[in-house]
Write a protein that holds these residues in place. Structure first.
Motif, PDB file in Angstrom:
ATOM      1  N   TYR A 470       0.841  -1.189  -0.111  1.00 40.16           N
ATOM      2  CA  TYR A 470       0.060   0.009   0.199  1.00 40.16           C
ATOM      3  C   TYR A 470       0.990   1.255   0.052  1.00 40.16           C
ATOM      4  CZ  TYR A 470      -3.513  -3.485   1.372  1.00 40.16           C
ATOM      5  OH  TYR A 470      -4.133  -4.421   1.531  1.00 40.16           O
ATOM      6  N   THR A 471       0.699   2.117  -0.936  1.00 45.11           N
ATOM      7  CA  THR A 471       1.397   3.357  -0.786  1.00 45.11           C
ATOM      8  C   THR A 471       0.455   4.467  -0.727  1.00 45.11           C
ATOM      9  OG1 THR A 471       1.052   3.630  -3.403  1.00 45.11           O
ATOM     10  CG2 THR A 471       3.221   2.795  -2.830  1.00 45.11           C
ATOM     11  N   PRO A 472       1.142   5.434  -0.076  1.00 44.23           N
ATOM     12  CA  PRO A 472       0.103   6.697   0.396  1.00 44.23           C
ATOM     13  C   PRO A 472      -0.342   7.277  -0.967  1.00 44.23           C
ATOM     14  CG  PRO A 472       2.474   7.236   0.869  1.00 44.23           C
ATOM     15  CD  PRO A 472       2.236   5.829   0.543  1.00 44.23           C
ATOM     16  N   VAL A 473      -1.673   7.823  -0.747  1.00 53.22           N
ATOM     17  CA  VAL A 473      -2.438   8.526  -1.774  1.00 53.22           C
ATOM     18  C   VAL A 473      -3.084   9.811  -1.191  1.00 53.22           C
ATOM     19  CG1 VAL A 473      -2.911   6.505  -3.197  1.00 53.22           C
ATOM     20  CG2 VAL A 473      -4.564   7.159  -1.473  1.00 53.22           C
ATOM     21  N   MET A 474      -3.030  10.111   0.210  1.00 52.74           N
ATOM     22  CA  MET A 474      -3.863  11.056   0.898  1.00 52.74           C
ATOM     23  C   MET A 474      -2.857  12.358   0.687  1.00 52.74           C
ATOM     24  SD  MET A 474      -5.092  11.199   4.698  1.00 52.74           S
ATOM     25  CE  MET A 474      -6.274   9.890   4.501  1.00 52.74           C
ATOM     26  N   ASP A 475      -3.386  13.544   0.394  1.00 58.36           N
ATOM     27  CA  ASP A 475      -2.848  14.718   0.419  1.00 58.36           C
ATOM     28  C   ASP A 475      -2.326  15.208   1.858  1.00 58.36           C
ATOM     29  OD1 ASP A 475      -4.616  16.915   1.260  1.00 58.36           O
ATOM     30  OD2 ASP A 475      -5.762  15.562  -0.099  1.00 58.36           O
ATOM     31  N   LYS A 476      -1.191  16.030   1.854  1.00 57.67           N
ATOM     32  CA  LYS A 476      -0.736  16.315   3.107  1.00 57.67           C
ATOM     33  C   LYS A 476      -1.684  17.234   4.030  1.00 57.67           C
ATOM     34  CE  LYS A 476       3.222  18.654   5.111  1.00 57.67           C
ATOM     35  NZ  LYS A 476       2.409  19.594   6.373  1.00 57.67           N
TER      36      LYS A 476
END
Length: 496
Positions: A470-476
């Motif tokens: 799983y790679t991050p997709v959420m914005d900061k």
């Protein structure tokens, strides 16, 4: 036929599971049984050691029966176990004098507070790498000796033995011939000096525990005894591969090099970073423990401990009865676009890293008139990811190492929402494995090294099979908003 199979036992907080594993790392069979949880007072948690032992014998026999592998073809029995849970038993009758007191139990909070007032906390930390907290084993033993009638007198006469669950099971399975533990379990008791690698006389005096009760300490790949046919008819196997469950998962994840990090998701969670053969001084609520001892050579870890992760969702299911199955829970969570500001802080038995507040209690924060049961289910799941982020952030700060990935194991890793949310909160890759039973596999690999099934760690590396990543997709901005909401919720619990 070559003895090419390992019988593995994982005795966990919720139950006991047995597996048969071949030399290629394939799991041929599984058998499991849950045991009862006892809550005699608020904050107290106990298990019945005899129920656990009877269940263990049943699952071991059933796993072998399902696999159709004969006992003569088994190379060893490997054991991994819930850590810190401890019991005291009569070595003449073979019966516990009290239930096992579970790692979650908070009954010794006041005892720990009194010891802190006596000024011994820093000495305990220097010797053990641990915090003076009810989570660990020594104060549980002292409580038993102080509260069970006649216990202390019998202990001082050498009539009682103590041990973590591994010690109890080995003692029973060998029909009382072996009273042992391994470096990893010993390092969780508050009685073991991680610098001298021995039971510490000064610590025994602090906690008022007679040395004669203690098991002999072994390496995780030592042969410690043989199962006795009076306990397991027609099964006589060497026992090896003894290791605490979280360290077992670290080995099973092949985190053999300094800086590698794993998280085990279960009732609670253990987040570990391998730090090599040198002890590292820590603060911020991290503890230092033995990673494993192999042929007397010891390596160390930094660990962040979270008391309640999977148990939060179980509480929502069993106590609030908001859903019937975990598949239903996942559907409920996926029906929401956001948490709408609702957070659960699952401090049912206090908070672990980074707060170590045994008096904190659980709360749901941020509910509005529009809050539905789906929000409570999501809040329970999200709380796991936030707490593990707390731990990883502290590890990176203390070690100076920026982690590139988190290797994960345990039943909750099958929850795609949780794993994706974890990656988003950490802002780096989360990697699962094809095999969920990493604690068991760690003990299997160690036992296999002992009996020559594998010759080296390098051979074991070839068996690794990565699962989903799983790679991050959420914005900061969103990530920061979620995490700030979590920290604000925790601050409310800490001030209650």
């Amino acid at each position: 036929m070559e003895k090419g199979y390992i019988l593995a036992l994982d005795q966990s907080t919720s139950g006991s599971k047995a597996m048969v594993v071949d030399k290629n790392g394939n799991i041929l069979s599984k058998s499991s049984m849950e045991h009862k949880q006892y809550y005699p007072n608020p904050g107290w948690v106990e298990h019945d050691p005899m129920e656990i032992y009877e269940n263990v014998k049943k699952v071991l026999k059933e796993a072998m029966l399902i696999s159709k592998v004969k006992a003569d073809d088994m190379a060893a029995l490997a054991i991994t176990n819930q850590r810190e849970t401890i019991l005291v038993w009569d070595k003449n009758t073979g019966l516990p004098i009290y239930n096992a007191i579970v790692w979650q139990c908070r009954r010794t909070s006041e005892m720990c507070s009194q010891l802190k007032k006596q000024g011994v906390e820093e000495k305990v930390r220097q010797k053990t790498g641990l915090l003076l907290d009810p989570y660990f084993s020594a104060t549980k033993v002292k409580w038993i000796l102080d509260h069970v009638e006649g216990a202390r007198a019998k202990a001082e006469k050498g009539q009682l033995l103590l041990g973590t669950i591994d010690s109890w099971l080995v003692w029973k399975l060998t029909h009382g011939k072996a009273h042992v533990t391994d470096y990893t379990n010993a390092s969780r008791t508050l009685l073991f000096n991680i610098r001298t690698l021995q039971w510490d006389s000064e610590l025994l005096e602090i906690f008022g525990i007679p040395r004669c009760m203690l098991p002999e300490i072994k390496s995780s790949n030592d042969m410690v005894g043989y199962t006795d046919t009076e306990e397991l008819p027609d099964i006589e196997l060497p026992i090896s591969g003894i290791i605490g469950d979280s360290q077992g998962a670290l080995f099973g994840q092949n985190c053999f090099n300094p800086g590698m990090v794993k998280a085990t998701y279960g009732t609670g969670s253990s987040i570990m970073m391998h730090i090599g053969e040198q002890i590292k001084e820590t603060g911020s609520g991290l503890v230092t423990s033995v990673a494993w001892g192999i042929s007397g050579r010891v390596e160390y870890v930094l660990e962040g401990i979270v008391h309640c992760t999977g148990d939060a969702l179980k509480w929502v299911k069993d106590n609030l009865m908001l859903f019937n199955s975990f598949e239903e829970a996942r559907a409920m969570v996926n029906s929401l676009d956001s948490n709408e500001g609702v957070y659960m802080v699952p401090a049912f038995v206090g908070l672990g890293i980074p707060h170590w507040d045994s008096d904190a209690r659980a709360a749901v924060v941020g509910m509005s008139r529009g809050t539905r049961k789906e929000h409570l289910v999501r809040a329970a799941i999200e709380s796991t990811a936030y707490q593990i982020k707390d731990a990883v952030d502290k590890m990176e700060l203390e070690s100076g190492i920026k982690t590139k990935e988190l290797r994960v194991d345990g039943g909750p890793t099958k929850d795609e929402f949780l794993m994706q949310f974890q990656a988003d909160m950490l802002n780096h890759k989360v990697v699962s494995t094809e095999i969920a039973e990493l604690s068991s596999m760690g003990s299997v690999y160690l036992a296999g090294l002992a009996v020559g099934l594998w010759k080296s760690k390098e051979e074991i590396l070839q068996l690794r099979s990565e699962g989903q990543s799983y790679t991050p997709v959420m914005d900061k901005t969103t990530r920061d908003r979620y995490y700030e909401g979590w920290k604000a919720s925790v601050s409310r619990v800490l001030t209650i």
